[in-house]
Structure formats: C-alpha cells, structure tokens
Write an enzyme that holds these catalytic residues in place. Sequence first.
Site, short mmCIF file in Angstrom:
data_model
loop_
_atom_site.label_atom_id
_atom_site.label_comp_id
_atom_site.label_asym_id
_atom_site.label_seq_id
_atom_site.Cartn_x
_atom_site.Cartn_y
_atom_site.Cartn_z
N LYS A 143 -0.15 3.68 -0.33
CA LYS A 143 -0.07 5.26 0.63
C LYS A 143 -0.60 6.43 -0.89
CE LYS A 143 0.03 3.71 4.92
NZ LYS A 143 0.21 3.25 6.21
N GLY A 188 2.52 2.50 10.71
CA GLY A 188 3.40 3.68 10.32
C GLY A 188 4.27 4.20 11.63
N SER A 194 3.42 -1.77 10.42
CA SER A 194 4.87 -1.97 10.65
C SER A 194 6.09 -2.91 10.08
CB SER A 194 5.11 -1.29 12.02
OG SER A 194 4.87 0.26 12.08
N GLU A 238 -7.05 4.73 7.95
CA GLU A 238 -6.61 6.33 7.93
C GLU A 238 -8.20 6.63 6.50
OE1 GLU A 238 -2.74 5.39 4.96
OE2 GLU A 238 -2.28 4.95 6.81
N HIS A 273 -9.48 0.85 4.56
CA HIS A 273 -8.34 1.27 5.35
C HIS A 273 -8.88 2.66 6.92
CE1 HIS A 273 -4.17 2.06 6.25
NE2 HIS A 273 -4.01 1.28 5.96
N GLU A 322 -4.92 -4.71 10.74
CA GLU A 322 -3.97 -3.78 10.63
C GLU A 322 -4.50 -2.81 11.66
OE1 GLU A 322 -2.30 -2.96 6.26
OE2 GLU A 322 -4.01 -1.12 7.08
N ASN A 350 0.74 -1.26 -0.24
CA ASN A 350 -0.37 0.20 0.32
C ASN A 350 0.86 1.01 0.21
OD1 ASN A 350 -1.99 2.33 0.55
ND2 ASN A 350 -2.22 1.58 2.43
#
Length: 246
Positions: free
Chosen positions: A11, A169, A209, A95, A93, A163, A9
């Site tokens: 992003k 991150g 991560s 985010e 996701h 996730e 991904n």
Amino acid sequence: PRQFFVGGNFKMNGSVDTIKKIINHINDAEKDPNTEVVIAPPALYLLLAREHLKAPLEVAAQNVFDKPNGAFTGEISVDQLKDSNITWTLLGHSERRVVLQEDDQFVASKTKAALDGGIGVIFCCGETLEQRESGETVKVVTTQLAAVKEKVQDWSKIVIAYEPIWAIGTGKVASTEQAQEVHAAIREWLKKEVSEKVAEETRIIYGGSVSEKNCKDLSKQPDIDGFLVGGASLKPAFVDIINSHL
Ligand code: 13P
C-alpha cells in the site's frame, strides 16, 4: 494443481531504506520453492524493488492506467511497467474502488489493458460489511467479475483476490468457512460463466488481516490458493505466510 500464490501489498507504506530491508529479508529467508511470490510496493519504489528482489520473485504495481503513453498526468502505462520488468499489477483494490471511486467498468478496462500488454493482473474483489449482512456478498463479487468477463477472453494471467472490505486492516479475518464459501462461489461462477478449465486453473487468493497465525488454516481450504497480504507483508512474518502451504 494450482500453484500457491502469495502477494505482498505494501500500500502507501515504506521508504527507500525500509523497502530495501524488507526485500533483503525476503531474499535471504528459506522459502517454499513451490509458492509464487509477488510484492507490490508503491509506484515510486517499483524499480528499486525490481533491482533488489531476487528471481524468481516478481514485482507488481498497485495500479496501472488503461491508455497508452500520452498526456495523462500522474498515471503509469502498461508499456512503462513492461519496460521496468514489472510483470504484475494489482487492480480493483477496495481502497481504490472506495477512496478513488474507481467503478467496475474502469477496473475491467484497466484489466483488459494490462492483460493485452502481457502484464499479469491480481484482480481484487470483495463486499462491504453492510453488503455481507444483507446477503449480497456473492452478487457483489460476481458483478465485479462480470465486468471483466465482458472485456477479457484469456484468464490465464489473472489471479483473483477475494478481499472482504470488513476484514482489511481490521484484524478481523474472515473465518475459514466464510472465505472458503466465497472462493467456492467464485469458482462456480467461473465454471458457469467462463469455462470449466478456467475455473479449475485460476488461482483465487484471500486477503484481509492475513497473519502468520491464521494463514495455515486458511491455506488448507480447497479453494484458497494463496493470500494477498497487507500489513503483515511489511514484517518479517511475511515469510511465514509465504511458507504457510508447506
Ligand atoms: P491487511 O492484510 O492489512 O488487512 O490488508 C489486506 C489487503 O488489503 C491486501 O491487499
């Protein structure tokens, strides 16, 4: 046995130049032929990626809309993905759930639209640190999945990406035990709520991560069927993650 699955991904990262370079590196590397590999660049670069990435590697969108073509400024339809030979999409996701405030219903509706149109879905779920600390992890994740169950019958083109938000991150990867525990709980939920066959066949991949250093141990867990990689998918080390199951 479930085929190992590794997604990258990107992003909101990359440029024409860097995305071409990353793809050339992936193309030229020696890769585990038994691992399915999908990369998800920003929408603007989907066609570029499809043009450069060699089969059998596949390209995924990071999002898709749940309505057919029409007056929806800024959105991309399932038909447009198909027209561009984009065969997968990420959905849900964290985010997007957090920053763009997408709720479970909207994510489930987009999941249905993608699957109905023949696009595979990498469905992301996961808890916040606060939810984990109050013991709600499995409840949060299965609630996100339950919204999909309401709308979808055929799970054969869904890959579930667990996730944990606190691991994304942050460099703070879930321990092998923490990840395996939630993956097993998701599989148990599938068995109870959908079917034994779907539980047996659905890939459940881990994201948060993941690096070339921690991927090997995670890949040995019985219910971890691959990875969804953020930051490291932009680096040459992504190939080591693709090969973690060798
Ligand atoms: P990182 O690998 O950068 O933690 O991101 C994980 C992720 O969100 C993949 O979708």
